[in-house]
Structure formats: structure tokens, C-alpha cells
Design a protein around this motif. Sequence first.
Motif, PDB file in Angstrom:
ATOM      1  N   ASP A   1      37.692 -11.348  36.493  1.00  0.00           N
ATOM      2  CA  ASP A   1      37.990 -12.707  36.933  1.00  0.00           C
ATOM      3  C   ASP A   1      39.425 -13.112  36.610  1.00  0.00           C
ATOM      4  O   ASP A   1      39.961 -14.037  37.203  1.00  0.00           O
ATOM      5  N   GLU A   2      40.068 -12.391  35.680  1.00  0.00           N
ATOM      6  CA  GLU A   2      41.459 -12.699  35.344  1.00  0.00           C
ATOM      7  C   GLU A   2      42.441 -12.062  36.322  1.00  0.00           C
ATOM      8  O   GLU A   2      43.588 -12.483  36.398  1.00  0.00           O
ATOM      9  N   ILE A   3      42.017 -11.034  37.043  1.00  0.00           N
ATOM     10  CA  ILE A   3      42.932 -10.346  37.953  1.00  0.00           C
ATOM     11  C   ILE A   3      42.498 -10.435  39.413  1.00  0.00           C
ATOM     12  O   ILE A   3      43.032  -9.736  40.263  1.00  0.00           O
ATOM     13  N   SER A   4      41.537 -11.307  39.703  1.00  0.00           N
ATOM     14  CA  SER A   4      41.069 -11.422  41.086  1.00  0.00           C
ATOM     15  C   SER A   4      42.095 -12.110  41.984  1.00  0.00           C
ATOM     16  O   SER A   4      42.148 -11.840  43.179  1.00  0.00           O
ATOM     17  N   ALA A   5      42.896 -12.979  41.412  1.00  0.00           N
ATOM     18  CA  ALA A   5      43.935 -13.671  42.195  1.00  0.00           C
ATOM     19  C   ALA A   5      45.302 -13.049  41.903  1.00  0.00           C
ATOM     20  O   ALA A   5      45.521 -12.436  40.861  1.00  0.00           O
ATOM     21  N   GLN A   6      46.213 -13.225  42.824  1.00  0.00           N
ATOM     22  CA  GLN A   6      47.546 -12.646  42.688  1.00  0.00           C
ATOM     23  C   GLN A   6      48.275 -13.175  41.456  1.00  0.00           C
ATOM     24  O   GLN A   6      48.992 -12.420  40.798  1.00  0.00           O
ATOM     25  N   THR A   7      48.082 -14.430  41.111  1.00  0.00           N
ATOM     26  CA  THR A   7      48.769 -14.972  39.930  1.00  0.00           C
ATOM     27  C   THR A   7      48.285 -14.292  38.655  1.00  0.00           C
ATOM     28  O   THR A   7      49.082 -14.008  37.758  1.00  0.00           O
ATOM     29  N   GLY A   8      46.994 -14.003  38.570  1.00  0.00           N
ATOM     30  CA  GLY A   8      46.460 -13.298  37.415  1.00  0.00           C
ATOM     31  C   GLY A   8      46.951 -11.865  37.349  1.00  0.00           C
ATOM     32  O   GLY A   8      47.241 -11.331  36.277  1.00  0.00           O
ATOM     33  N   GLN A   9      47.053 -11.240  38.510  1.00  0.00           N
ATOM     34  CA  GLN A   9      47.569  -9.870  38.560  1.00  0.00           C
ATOM     35  C   GLN A   9      49.018  -9.827  38.090  1.00  0.00           C
ATOM     36  O   GLN A   9      49.410  -8.940  37.328  1.00  0.00           O
ATOM     37  N   ARG A  10      49.817 -10.791  38.507  1.00  0.00           N
ATOM     38  CA  ARG A  10      51.229 -10.850  38.112  1.00  0.00           C
ATOM     39  C   ARG A  10      51.345 -11.087  36.609  1.00  0.00           C
ATOM     40  O   ARG A  10      52.147 -10.467  35.932  1.00  0.00           O
ATOM     41  N   LYS A  11      50.512 -11.983  36.083  1.00  0.00           N
ATOM     42  CA  LYS A  11      50.524 -12.286  34.651  1.00  0.00           C
ATOM     43  C   LYS A  11      50.256 -11.020  33.835  1.00  0.00           C
ATOM     44  O   LYS A  11      50.981 -10.710  32.895  1.00  0.00           O
TER      45      LYS A  11
ATOM     46  N   LEU B   1      52.724  -8.793  31.386  1.00  0.00           N
ATOM     47  CA  LEU B   1      52.322  -8.576  29.999  1.00  0.00           C
ATOM     48  C   LEU B   1      52.295  -7.085  29.654  1.00  0.00           C
ATOM     49  O   LEU B   1      52.864  -6.651  28.642  1.00  0.00           O
ATOM     50  N   LEU B   2      51.672  -6.294  30.513  1.00  0.00           N
ATOM     51  CA  LEU B   2      51.568  -4.859  30.246  1.00  0.00           C
ATOM     52  C   LEU B   2      52.922  -4.160  30.339  1.00  0.00           C
ATOM     53  O   LEU B   2      53.185  -3.213  29.591  1.00  0.00           O
ATOM     54  N   THR B   3      53.777  -4.620  31.236  1.00  0.00           N
ATOM     55  CA  THR B   3      55.121  -4.042  31.338  1.00  0.00           C
ATOM     56  C   THR B   3      55.860  -4.203  30.019  1.00  0.00           C
ATOM     57  O   THR B   3      56.504  -3.273  29.541  1.00  0.00           O
ATOM     58  N   GLY B   4      55.764  -5.380  29.419  1.00  0.00           N
ATOM     59  CA  GLY B   4      56.415  -5.615  28.134  1.00  0.00           C
ATOM     60  C   GLY B   4      55.841  -4.748  27.029  1.00  0.00           C
ATOM     61  O   GLY B   4      56.573  -4.193  26.206  1.00  0.00           O
ATOM     62  N   ILE B   5      54.521  -4.602  27.009  1.00  0.00           N
ATOM     63  CA  ILE B   5      53.870  -3.774  25.989  1.00  0.00           C
ATOM     64  C   ILE B   5      54.285  -2.316  26.142  1.00  0.00           C
ATOM     65  O   ILE B   5      54.673  -1.653  25.174  1.00  0.00           O
ATOM     66  N   PHE B   6      54.201  -1.789  27.359  1.00  0.00           N
ATOM     67  CA  PHE B   6      54.528  -0.386  27.573  1.00  0.00           C
ATOM     68  C   PHE B   6      56.009  -0.101  27.355  1.00  0.00           C
ATOM     69  O   PHE B   6      56.374   0.981  26.903  1.00  0.00           O
ATOM     70  N   ALA B   7      56.866  -1.056  27.643  1.00  0.00           N
ATOM     71  CA  ALA B   7      58.297  -0.857  27.412  1.00  0.00           C
ATOM     72  C   ALA B   7      58.576  -0.670  25.924  1.00  0.00           C
ATOM     73  O   ALA B   7      59.446   0.114  25.544  1.00  0.00           O
ATOM     74  N   GLU B   8      57.831  -1.370  25.076  1.00  0.00           N
ATOM     75  CA  GLU B   8      58.010  -1.235  23.635  1.00  0.00           C
ATOM     76  C   GLU B   8      57.477   0.089  23.108  1.00  0.00           C
ATOM     77  O   GLU B   8      57.889   0.542  22.054  1.00  0.00           O
ATOM     78  N   LEU B   9      56.582   0.730  23.846  1.00  0.00           N
ATOM     79  CA  LEU B   9      55.982   1.985  23.409  1.00  0.00           C
ATOM     80  C   LEU B   9      56.774   3.211  23.831  1.00  0.00           C
ATOM     81  O   LEU B   9      56.513   4.295  23.346  1.00  0.00           O
TER      82      LEU B   9
END
Length: 51
Positions: free
Chosen positions: A7-17, A21-29
Motif C-alpha cells: 500500500d506504500e508503493i501502489s501510487a507513484q508518489t510512494g514509489q518515488r519516496k 530513500l533506498l538510493t540514499g541507503i545504498f549509496a552509503e553502502l
Amino acid sequence: MIEIRNDEISAQTGQRKWADLLTGIFAELEPEAGEAAPFQTGNGRAAQSKA
């Protein structure tokens, strides 16, 4: 572990969010240039090399 509910990724805004978020996490790894990343097992521990 990261849990992403449908339900958090069903809409485009949730997918972008979550993408941002994951881009920032993976960049740090990412390892530094010239540094090999250790292989991780499913339990989060570095695997032993068989070499």
C-alpha cells in the motif's frame, strides 16, 4: 531487513519516496573506489573466502 508494504508503493508518489530513500541507503553502502565489497551471507555476516 527492510519491509516495504504494497500500500506504500501502489501510487507513484510512494514509489518515488521509497526509490529516493533506498538510493540514499545504498549509496552509503557502496565501497570506496578500489576497495572490494565483502560478500555477505543471509545472516549479515561476511562469508569466508575459499581462496
